[in-house]
Structure formats: structure tokens, C-alpha cells
Motif scaffolding. Structure first.
Motif, short mmCIF file in Angstrom:
data_model
loop_
_atom_site.label_atom_id
_atom_site.label_comp_id
_atom_site.label_asym_id
_atom_site.label_seq_id
_atom_site.Cartn_x
_atom_site.Cartn_y
_atom_site.Cartn_z
N ASP A 45 -13.61 17.17 5.41
CA ASP A 45 -12.26 17.31 4.79
C ASP A 45 -12.22 16.27 4.34
N SER A 51 -6.40 20.73 2.12
CA SER A 51 -6.66 20.74 3.13
C SER A 51 -6.60 19.98 4.16
N ARG A 55 -3.75 19.01 7.12
CA ARG A 55 -4.10 18.27 9.15
C ARG A 55 -3.59 17.78 9.81
N GLU A 61 -5.51 24.85 13.27
CA GLU A 61 -6.55 24.87 11.80
C GLU A 61 -6.52 25.35 11.12
N VAL A 62 -6.75 24.72 10.02
CA VAL A 62 -7.19 25.02 8.50
C VAL A 62 -8.48 25.51 7.83
N LEU A 63 -7.75 27.28 8.07
CA LEU A 63 -9.23 27.78 7.02
C LEU A 63 -9.52 27.41 5.71
N ALA A 65 -11.48 28.53 2.10
CA ALA A 65 -12.30 29.57 1.56
C ALA A 65 -12.55 29.83 0.11
N PHE A 70 -16.74 29.81 3.49
CA PHE A 70 -15.68 29.80 4.41
C PHE A 70 -15.92 28.83 5.22
N ALA A 71 -15.05 27.61 5.90
CA ALA A 71 -14.56 27.11 6.58
C ALA A 71 -14.04 26.83 7.61
N LEU A 72 -13.78 26.59 8.63
CA LEU A 72 -12.43 26.37 9.70
C LEU A 72 -12.61 25.68 10.41
N HIS A 74 -11.24 23.24 13.09
CA HIS A 74 -10.09 23.49 14.09
C HIS A 74 -9.78 21.45 14.90
N LYS A 90 -17.58 31.81 18.62
CA LYS A 90 -17.04 31.30 17.10
C LYS A 90 -18.03 32.12 16.42
#
Length: 168
Positions: A45, A51, A55, A61-63, A65, A70-72, A74, A90
Motif C-alpha cells: 500500500d 486504502s 489501515r 483488514e482492507v480489501l 479491488a 484484488f488484494a486483501l 490484514h 487463504k
């Protein structure tokens, strides 16, 4: 899911071998995902982006997309580093997960080895290393492949995990 690792010391050729193996194995029709262990802090990030602001504000968590991916993310905050076993839960089901790093875990592995950095081999003391891919000839109790012979290394890995080396 089948898992196989690529391990070795720094500058041993792990990432290049991983890249070539992914291309070779997906080219045979198998689906492949990868896991890469980082020994240092990293960030996917960027400061100032929405995003990142989420955080920093405290989101666990930030998803993020888009239509392409997409990126998750944590945040571990006060948690321990997650185990490889947990991380594998996961990942969406695929034919093979290739893992770069995690050399102390118990999944089967191939060791990437280059003579030039002067690092010792890991394989002699690690039975989970099933083969070595090297830029020099080695006398070992397991198969040794030329580091650049991606096809032969892929054949070995696919057979070792019980997949047909010619493709699904």
C-alpha cells in the motif's frame, strides 16, 4: 492442494526459478499460486491512498479491488506472524502452490544453489529437500538438476506431488 517449495540462501536463484516454474507448469495447463516469505517488513500500500488511510485509521483488514485484481491486506497489529499452514487456507484451490522461502517448514522442496555467493548447501541436513537445482555439479544423495533446466525441474516436482508431468 499440492504444495512444493523453493528454498536457498540469498542470491541462490530462488525467485528466477520460481518465475520459470510458474510459467512452465501453467503452460502445461495446471493452475498455480505462489506464496513468498519476506524476512523484512513490506507494504503493498502507499501513504496517502484511501486504502492506506483505512489501515492507519485502525482497520484490521482492507480489501482493495478493481476489475483486474484484488488484494486483501490484514494488519497483524499485536498478533504473531501467521504460519504457512494458516496462510495456505487463504488461497483459493489450485493444482499446485509453489512456496518461496519457509525453508524450516516440512513440505517438500527443491533447493536453488549458486556457487558464486559461497553459501553452504541446505540439503545435506534437510530431508524435506528432495532435489537441488545448481549451477555446478554436486555429488548428493538426491537428484541434482542444472539450475536453468526448468523443464526437468518441473517434471520432477509434478511427479513428486503426484501430478502428470505432461499436464492435466
Amino acid at each position: 492442494m499440492k504444495v512444493y517449495g523453493v528454498v536457498g540462501w540469498k542470491n541462490a536463484g530462488k525467485t528466477g526459478l520460481m518465475e520459470r516454474l510458474v510459467a512452465e507448469i501453467t503452460g502445461r495447463g495446471y493452475s498455480v499460486s505462489t506464496v513468498k516469505h519476506a524476512h523484512h517488513s513490506f507494504d503493498v500500500d502507499h501513504e496517502g491512498k484511501d486504502s492506506h488511510r483505512h489501515r492507519v485509521a485502525g482497520a484490521t483488514e482492507v480489501l482493495l479491488a478493481s476489475r483486474n485484481r484484488f488484494a486483501l491486506m490484514h494488519e497483524l497489529r499485536d498478533e504473531d506472524e501467521p504460519t504457512l499452514e494458516f496462510l495456505l487456507t487463504k488461497i483459493a484451490p489450485v493444482d499446485l502452490i509453489l512456496i518461496e522461502g519457509y525453508k524450516r517448514d516440512v513440505h517438500p522442496k527443491v533447493e536453488a544453489h549458486r556457487q558464486e555467493p559461497g553459501n553452504p548447501l541446505i540439503a545435506p541436513d534437510d530431508p524435506t529437500i528432495r532435489a537441488v537445482a545448481s549451477d555446478v555439479d554436486l555429488d548428493l544423495d538426491r537428484p541434482v538438476f542444472d539450475l536453468d533446466d526448468t523443464r526437468a525441474i518441473a517434471d520432477f516436482i509434478l511427479r513428486d506431488v503426484g501430478l502428470d508431468a505432461s499436464g492435466p
